[in-house]
Write a protein that holds these residues in place. Structure first.
Motif, PDB file in Angstrom:
ATOM      1  N   LYS A   1       0.816  -1.213   0.000  1.00 29.90           N
ATOM      2  CA  LYS A   1       0.000   0.000   0.000  1.00 29.90           C
ATOM      3  C   LYS A   1       0.846   1.258   0.000  1.00 29.90           C
ATOM      4  CE  LYS A   1      -3.816  -2.316   2.233  1.00 29.90           C
ATOM      5  NZ  LYS A   1      -4.505  -2.571   3.468  1.00 29.90           N
ATOM      6  N   ASN A   2       2.151   1.095   0.078  1.00 28.97           N
ATOM      7  CA  ASN A   2       3.049   2.259   0.033  1.00 28.97           C
ATOM      8  C   ASN A   2       4.411   1.787  -0.464  1.00 28.97           C
ATOM      9  OD1 ASN A   2       2.533   1.300   3.034  1.00 28.97           O
ATOM     10  ND2 ASN A   2       4.730   1.526   2.673  1.00 28.97           N
ATOM     11  N   PRO A   3       5.250   2.714  -0.924  1.00 31.42           N
ATOM     12  CA  PRO A   3       6.582   2.320  -1.390  1.00 31.42           C
ATOM     13  C   PRO A   3       7.430   1.774  -0.251  1.00 31.42           C
ATOM     14  CG  PRO A   3       6.097   4.618  -1.949  1.00 31.42           C
ATOM     15  CD  PRO A   3       5.043   4.174  -1.008  1.00 31.42           C
TER      16      PRO A   3
ATOM     17  N   LYS B   1      11.583   0.433   0.839  1.00 36.13           N
ATOM     18  CA  LYS B   1      12.989   0.486   0.468  1.00 36.13           C
ATOM     19  C   LYS B   1      13.768  -0.420   1.420  1.00 36.13           C
ATOM     20  CE  LYS B   1      16.848   3.701   0.055  1.00 36.13           C
ATOM     21  NZ  LYS B   1      17.322   5.058   0.289  1.00 36.13           N
TER      22      LYS B   1
ATOM     23  N   ASN C   1       9.084   1.100   5.140  1.00 39.10           N
ATOM     24  CA  ASN C   1       8.140   1.987   4.451  1.00 39.10           C
ATOM     25  C   ASN C   1       8.772   3.354   4.238  1.00 39.10           C
ATOM     26  OD1 ASN C   1       6.223   0.012   4.509  1.00 39.10           O
ATOM     27  ND2 ASN C   1       5.114   0.834   6.261  1.00 39.10           N
TER      28      ASN C   1
ATOM     29  N   THR D   1       7.998   7.361   2.099  1.00 39.63           N
ATOM     30  CA  THR D   1       6.911   8.171   1.544  1.00 39.63           C
ATOM     31  C   THR D   1       6.979   8.137   0.011  1.00 39.63           C
ATOM     32  OG1 THR D   1       8.248  10.180   1.456  1.00 39.63           O
ATOM     33  CG2 THR D   1       7.039   9.745   3.503  1.00 39.63           C
ATOM     34  N   TRP D   2       5.865   8.490  -0.601  1.00 44.12           N
ATOM     35  CA  TRP D   2       5.831   8.555  -2.069  1.00 44.12           C
ATOM     36  C   TRP D   2       6.815   9.606  -2.574  1.00 44.12           C
ATOM     37  CZ3 TRP D   2       3.937   5.090  -5.231  1.00 44.12           C
ATOM     38  CH2 TRP D   2       2.946   4.224  -4.762  1.00 44.12           C
ATOM     39  N   ASP D   3       6.905  10.738  -1.845  1.00 41.97           N
ATOM     40  CA  ASP D   3       7.843  11.793  -2.258  1.00 41.97           C
ATOM     41  C   ASP D   3       9.269  11.271  -2.299  1.00 41.97           C
ATOM     42  OD1 ASP D   3       6.053  13.712  -2.768  1.00 41.97           O
ATOM     43  OD2 ASP D   3       6.283  14.819  -0.891  1.00 41.97           O
ATOM     44  N   GLN D   4       9.650  10.541  -1.236  1.00 37.90           N
ATOM     45  CA  GLN D   4      11.014  10.016  -1.179  1.00 37.90           C
ATOM     46  C   GLN D   4      11.248   9.010  -2.304  1.00 37.90           C
ATOM     47  OE1 GLN D   4      12.019   8.097   2.539  1.00 37.90           O
ATOM     48  NE2 GLN D   4      14.036   7.442   1.793  1.00 37.90           N
ATOM     49  N   ALA D   5      10.279   8.123  -2.525  1.00 38.91           N
ATOM     50  CA  ALA D   5      10.434   7.089  -3.568  1.00 38.91           C
ATOM     51  C   ALA D   5      10.579   7.726  -4.945  1.00 38.91           C
ATOM     52  CB  ALA D   5       9.232   6.149  -3.537  1.00 38.91           C
ATOM     53  N   ILE D   6       9.705   8.688  -5.243  1.00 41.41           N
ATOM     54  CA  ILE D   6       9.737   9.316  -6.570  1.00 41.41           C
ATOM     55  C   ILE D   6      11.044  10.089  -6.762  1.00 41.41           C
ATOM     56  CG2 ILE D   6       8.629  11.089  -8.002  1.00 41.41           C
ATOM     57  CD1 ILE D   6       5.935  10.056  -6.793  1.00 41.41           C
ATOM     58  N   THR D   7      11.458  10.796  -5.725  1.00 39.76           N
ATOM     59  CA  THR D   7      12.698  11.578  -5.836  1.00 39.76           C
ATOM     60  C   THR D   7      13.908  10.667  -6.033  1.00 39.76           C
ATOM     61  OG1 THR D   7      11.742  13.246  -4.389  1.00 39.76           O
ATOM     62  CG2 THR D   7      14.115  13.320  -4.684  1.00 39.76           C
TER      63      THR D   7
END
Ligand code: SF4
Length: 198
Positions: A126-128, A130, A138, A140-146
């Motif tokens: 349900k979330n990115p 790493k 787990n 955040t989406w911001d961290q994953a996309i960046t």
């Protein structure tokens, strides 16, 4: 030659020249039977504990009283087979084949038959995530996309857009596959395919 080497190293199952190699040579047949018996006993204990009880007549007739049937389609491929989803208190609890659907006409492939698992499985992501120091964490989406975006751009800058291959998945819906194709095109590469062909 190479295959037999792989099988040997992996302890794989093989029947060759009248000789059977066990799945895992470390687990002998006797040990395997002991493990199976213990598992069956534990399962039996769990099934007869206070955690379970017999369904009453009304529950047998309708285990999800007040549920509603929602006609939807399987999103796994472009065929779009019909699914009859049963929803109880806002939760998708069961699914049936939509027998009168004009496309699938009461049929499903195995992916569609398990479509409910994509929503209700406890393994659903349900979330990115790493891997940090060997442990999935787990983020955040911001961290994953960046982070992913920065890495992709570095690859592209160093080796060009064709240094990347975009690989689709059987678990990708038609809409997601469309987005992947568009993304590859905007990226500037035709290196895109589906895992079923690889
Ligand atoms: S049930 Fe199978 S064939 Fe039908 S839409 Fe889903 S994936 Fe495609």
């Amino acid at each position: 030659m190479a295959i037999s080497r792989i099988r040997k190293s992996a302890g794989d199952s093989a029947v060759g020249a009248g000789r059977r190699v066990t799945l895992n040579p470390k687990v002998a047949r006797r040990s395997f039977l002991k493990i199976s018996a213990a598992t069956a006993a534990l399962t039996g204990v769990a099934m007869t504990s206070k955690m379970t009880r017999k369904a009453n007549a009304a529950e047998k007739k309708s285990p999800y009283a007040g549920s509603t049937k929602v006609r939807t389609i399987c999103t796994y491929c472009a065929v779009g087979c019909g699914i009859e989803a049963e929803v109880h208190n806002g939760v998708w609890v069961r699914q049936e084949i939509a027998a009168d659907h004009p496309v699938s006409r009461g049929g499903h492939c195995c992916k569609g038959a398990g479509a409910i698992d994509m929503v209700t499985s406890p393994k659903r992501m349900k979330n990115p995530m790493k891997k940090v120091n060997g442990k999935w964490t787990n983020i955040t989406w911001d961290q994953a996309i960046t982070e992913i975006g920065d890495k992709l751009l570095a690859i592209r800058e160093k080796d060009g857009p064709d240094a990347l291959h975009f690989n689709g998945s059987a678990k990708v819906s038609t809409e997601m596959a469309y987005q992947q194709r568009k993304f590859a095109a905007f990226w500037g590469s035709n290196n895109i395919d589906h895992q079923a062909r690889i």
